[in-house]
Every structure is written in structure tokens, then in C-alpha cells.
Design an enzyme around this catalytic site. Structure first.
Site, PDB file in Angstrom:
ATOM      1  N   ASP A 195     -11.832  -0.289  -4.671  1.00 60.27           N
ATOM      2  CA  ASP A 195     -10.954  -0.001  -3.519  1.00 60.27           C
ATOM      3  C   ASP A 195     -11.083   1.470  -3.137  1.00 60.27           C
ATOM      4  OD1 ASP A 195     -10.047  -2.593  -3.660  1.00 60.27           O
ATOM      5  OD2 ASP A 195      -8.298  -2.088  -4.908  1.00 60.27           O
TER       6      ASP A 195
ATOM      7  N   ASP B 122      -3.062   7.913  -4.433  1.00 62.86           N
ATOM      8  CA  ASP B 122      -3.392   6.921  -5.481  1.00 62.86           C
ATOM      9  C   ASP B 122      -3.716   7.634  -6.791  1.00 62.86           C
ATOM     10  OD1 ASP B 122      -5.106   4.845  -3.101  1.00 62.86           O
ATOM     11  OD2 ASP B 122      -3.306   4.293  -4.232  1.00 62.86           O
TER      12      ASP B 122
ATOM     13  N   GLU C  34      -4.232   0.051 -11.929  1.00 62.26           N
ATOM     14  CA  GLU C  34      -5.185  -0.321 -10.874  1.00 62.26           C
ATOM     15  C   GLU C  34      -6.238   0.754 -10.694  1.00 62.26           C
ATOM     16  OE1 GLU C  34      -3.875  -0.560  -6.631  1.00 62.26           O
ATOM     17  OE2 GLU C  34      -4.880  -2.502  -6.678  1.00 62.26           O
ATOM     18  N   GLU C  35      -5.888   1.985 -11.048  1.00 62.87           N
ATOM     19  CA  GLU C  35      -6.803   3.124 -10.816  1.00 62.87           C
ATOM     20  C   GLU C  35      -7.709   3.413 -11.996  1.00 62.87           C
ATOM     21  OE1 GLU C  35      -5.076   2.941  -7.282  1.00 62.87           O
ATOM     22  OE2 GLU C  35      -6.902   4.036  -7.810  1.00 62.87           O
TER      23      GLU C  35
ATOM     24  N   ASP D 157       0.656  -0.752 -11.047  1.00 59.54           N
ATOM     25  CA  ASP D 157      -0.015  -0.326  -9.824  1.00 59.54           C
ATOM     26  C   ASP D 157       0.733   0.920  -9.391  1.00 59.54           C
ATOM     27  OD1 ASP D 157      -0.513  -1.709  -6.449  1.00 59.54           O
ATOM     28  OD2 ASP D 157      -1.148   0.162  -7.424  1.00 59.54           O
TER      29      ASP D 157
ATOM     30  N   LEU E  64       0.470   3.102  -7.074  1.00 59.58           N
ATOM     31  CA  LEU E  64       0.807   3.256  -5.667  1.00 59.58           C
ATOM     32  C   LEU E  64       0.375   2.016  -4.897  1.00 59.58           C
ATOM     33  CD1 LEU E  64       2.149   5.676  -4.172  1.00 59.58           C
ATOM     34  CD2 LEU E  64      -0.054   6.050  -3.108  1.00 59.58           C
ATOM     35  N   ASP E  65       1.370   1.180  -4.585  1.00 60.94           N
ATOM     36  CA  ASP E  65       1.113  -0.047  -3.829  1.00 60.94           C
ATOM     37  C   ASP E  65       1.343   0.246  -2.343  1.00 60.94           C
ATOM     38  OD1 ASP E  65       0.999  -2.997  -3.307  1.00 60.94           O
ATOM     39  OD2 ASP E  65       3.092  -2.621  -2.752  1.00 60.94           O
TER      40      ASP E  65
ATOM     41  N   GLU F 248       0.218  -6.664 -10.392  1.00 59.18           N
ATOM     42  CA  GLU F 248       0.936  -6.874  -9.128  1.00 59.18           C
ATOM     43  C   GLU F 248       1.622  -8.243  -9.131  1.00 59.18           C
ATOM     44  OE1 GLU F 248      -2.353  -6.146  -6.362  1.00 59.18           O
ATOM     45  OE2 GLU F 248      -1.560  -4.157  -5.894  1.00 59.18           O
TER      46      GLU F 248
END
Ligand code: AFP
Length: 333
Positions: free
Chosen positions: A63, A69, A92-93, A113, A115-116, A277
Site C-alpha cells: 500500500d 502512516d 499493517e505497516e 492498524d 492509521l486507518d 482490521e
């Protein structure tokens, strides 16, 4: 004002309702709250300190990454680094599970996550954080990676933070869902939404209709159904889609309704991530009387094969999700 219940007081009072607790989960939840306060402050001034825009590289899962993020992930990792509260962090990162040196003996694993909704950062839209907490298995020799690939039903706590008109932290530790609004002057999250209960049906739906023609025929029929007028079934529903799952889910929790992100041409397995998520939010919404599936199977029953596994996702008021599933299955012509 002295009647206000802080997040600290609430978490500790919840902990005291259960035998044999050590207080570690309480401290973990409060550390999430601490990270959320830092993020709320920095997000609020990101435009003034050059923290908007892209970082230029893609993250571990391909992404595009915004500066926020990367920053949000750093804040979370640093917030837990020295605490000994978690054995590892799935983010996620981060490509792999991040083992936390101070947490070798820790009982918990944090999936997050940071930063969604990061597509909203540069337009001052709502963004959020989603987190889930698993108990680390005690069986020796089981690698950390095999310990995070649990079903969502095995979560012990989960929640989200919304950085919007107010900063709201909503969490469950298995005994109801509770929301806390950040009082910036006090620097405290104060109880503002006691025992959130998801209405069994709503009148809003949240979906990216730009993918309408890529979706399965049953989903297109479901949307056509929602847009027909019928007072008895509260139709037509209104479309509300913010680009941030936490904001669309929160509306489902408060007003009722449904959010769905099915598989499409760009996302053959769905866009949203099962571990950090879908599962945490499914665990939370079920605690509030709602429901979440992949369109066919209950999200909480799905065992991930990898930490960044994607899944089609539908969540919200139980009756709305069940209706979606019937249309998707072709049960309603
Ligand atoms: P980003 O964090 O990349 O903006 O994705 C946010 C998200 O995971 C979820 O919060 C939104 O509901 C959904 O994706 C938005 O996706 P689209 O921009 O494809 O509609």
C-alpha cells in the site's frame, strides 16, 4: 464534572470484576490510550509541521504510505517498546511480527492498524486506529508468527480510535462496548458512550459504489433493494461512505446500518485485513449485538494463513448483514 469516569478508572473497575487478573491487560489498554492521545495531538497539527502527504515508498503489503502512516506506526511501537506488556506487535505497516525485547515473558500480542483511512489525511477527513489483543499461547516452542494467526473469536480485547470532530476511543474487553471522548484540557479519555448497543437494523449503508459494476450480482441486487422506497423496511437507506472504516462502523454502532467492502477487480480477496482490521471490529461489534462476516462465514471463525491476509468484509446491524448475505447467496431474486 467529578462524576466523570476516566478510561483508567473504567478499565480498572472492569478488571476487578474478574478473578485472578494481574492488571496487565488494563495497563495494555491504557497504553493504547496513551498512544492515541499522542496521535490525536500530532494528527491535529500535521498540516503545520509537514506531516501530510506521501512518504514515497509502499508499505510491507504494497500500500502507498502516507507520512502519518509511518509516524503512527512509530508511535505505537515506541509506546510498547519498554513496557514489557506485549510479546509482539502485528502492524499493517510492518512486514513481519515485531518481537518486543522487553516482552519476552509477556502474555499478550497486539495487532494494530495504526492509521486507518489514511487516504483522508490530506483532506482533513476522519482517520482512526484499529487494535486487537490476543493472549499469547503458553505452549513452548510455538513461534510468535503461529501465535498471531488466531481466529478473531480468540481475541481478549479490541477497539478503535476515531480522530474526528472529537477523539473517541471505543473498546471492549469482552464485557460490553464502551466509548471514551478525549478531554484535551484534562488530557483524559472520559466515558461518553456507556454500553454501546448496535441497533438490530439501520437505515444507512456504507460502500464504495465506484466498484458497483465489479461486484457479484447478488450485491448489486442488494443495493438496488436498499434504494427502493418501502416505509415498512425503512427504505430507501441513505448512503454514507467516509473512506475510513472506523467512522463508518461507528455510525453503524450508534445509528445502525451496514458497511461492506466486497472483493472487486482490484481486490480479488477483498481489501480489508483480517488480523488487524476485520477481526478486532467483528469482535467488538458482536459484543454490541451486531454481526460481521465475509459475506458467507462469520469473521470470528476465520483462521488467517498470514498476518496481512485480506478478506471480503460486511459488518453492522445483524438484520442488515443477514439480508446482505441472503442477497449475495442468491436467496432473494
Ligand atoms: P486506507 O487506509 O488505505 O485509506 O484504506 C482505508 C480502508 O482500509 C478503510 O478504512 C476504508 O473503508 C476503505 O479502505 C476505503 O477504501 P477505498 O478508498 O477503496 O474505498
Amino acid at each position: 464534572m467529578t462524576q466523570a469516569i476516566t478510561l483508567s478508572r473504567h478499565v480498572i473497575e472492569e478488571e476487578h470484576k474478574h478473578q485472578g487478573t494481574t492488571g496487565t491487560l488494563s495497563r495494555l489498554l491504557l497504553q493504547v490510550g496513551f498512544a492515541a492521545k499522542i496521535l490525536a495531538r500530532e494528527i491535529g497539527r500535521a498540516a503545520l509541521v509537514g506531516k501530510l502527504g506521501l512518504i514515497g515508498e509502499k508499505n510491507a503489503t504494497g500500500d502507498t504510505q502516507k507520512k502519518l502512516d509511518v509516524y503512527a506506526n512509530e508511535v505505537v511501537i515506541e509506546a510498547f517498546a519498554e513496557t514489557g506488556l506485549v510479546a509482539g506487535v502485528v502492524s499493517e505497516e510492518l512486514e513481519r511480527v515485531q518481537e518486543v525485547a522487553s516482552g519476552v515473558e509477556a502474555k499478550y500480542i497486539l495487532c494494530i492498524d495504526p492509521l486507518d483511512g489514511s487516504s483522508n489525511t490530506d483532506t482533513n477527513g476522519v482517520i482512526g486506529t484499529i487494535f486487537g489483543i490476543y493472549l499469547k499461547e503458553k505452549t513452548p516452542g510455538v513461534s510468535l508468527i503461529d501465535q498471531v494467526l488466531n481466529r478473531g473469536a480468540d481475541l481478549v480485547a479490541a477497539g478503535y480510535v476515531m480522530y474526528g470532530t472529537s477523539t473517541l476511543l471505543v473498546y471492549t474487553s469482552g464485557h460490553g462496548v464502551h466509548g471514551f471522548t478525549l478531554d484535551r484540557e484534562l488530557g483524559e479519555f472520559l466515558l461518553s458512550h456507556r454500553d454501546l448497543c448496535c441497533p438490530e437494523q439501520g437505515r444507512y449503508y456504507a460502500a464504495n459504489l465506484g466498484h458497483y459494476h465489479e461486484w457479484a450480482p447478488g450485491i448489486r441486487k442488494y443495493i438496488d433493494y436498499l434504494e427502493q422506497s418501502d416505509n415498512a423496511t425503512c427504505r430507501p437507506y441513505s448512503l454514507r461512505y467516509t473512506g475510513a472504516l472506523v467512522a463508518d462502523l461507528h455510525r453503524c454502532l450508534v445509528d445502525g446500518g451496514i458497511y461492506f467492502y466486497p472483493q472487486d477487480a482490484a481486490h480479488p480477496d477483498g481489501k480489508l485485513r483480517l488480523v488487524y482490521e476485520c477481526a478486532p471490529l467483528a469482535y467488538l461489534v458482536q459484543q454490541a449485538g451486531g454481526y460481521a462476516s465475509d459475506g458467507k462465514r462469520r469473521i470470528l471463525d476465520l483462521k488467517p494463513d498470514s498476518i496481512h491476509q485480506r478478506s471480503p468484509f460486511v459488518i453492522g446491524s445483524r438484520k442488515d448483514v443477514e439480508m446482505y448475505e441472503r442477497f449475495l447467496a442468491g436467496g432473494i431474486a
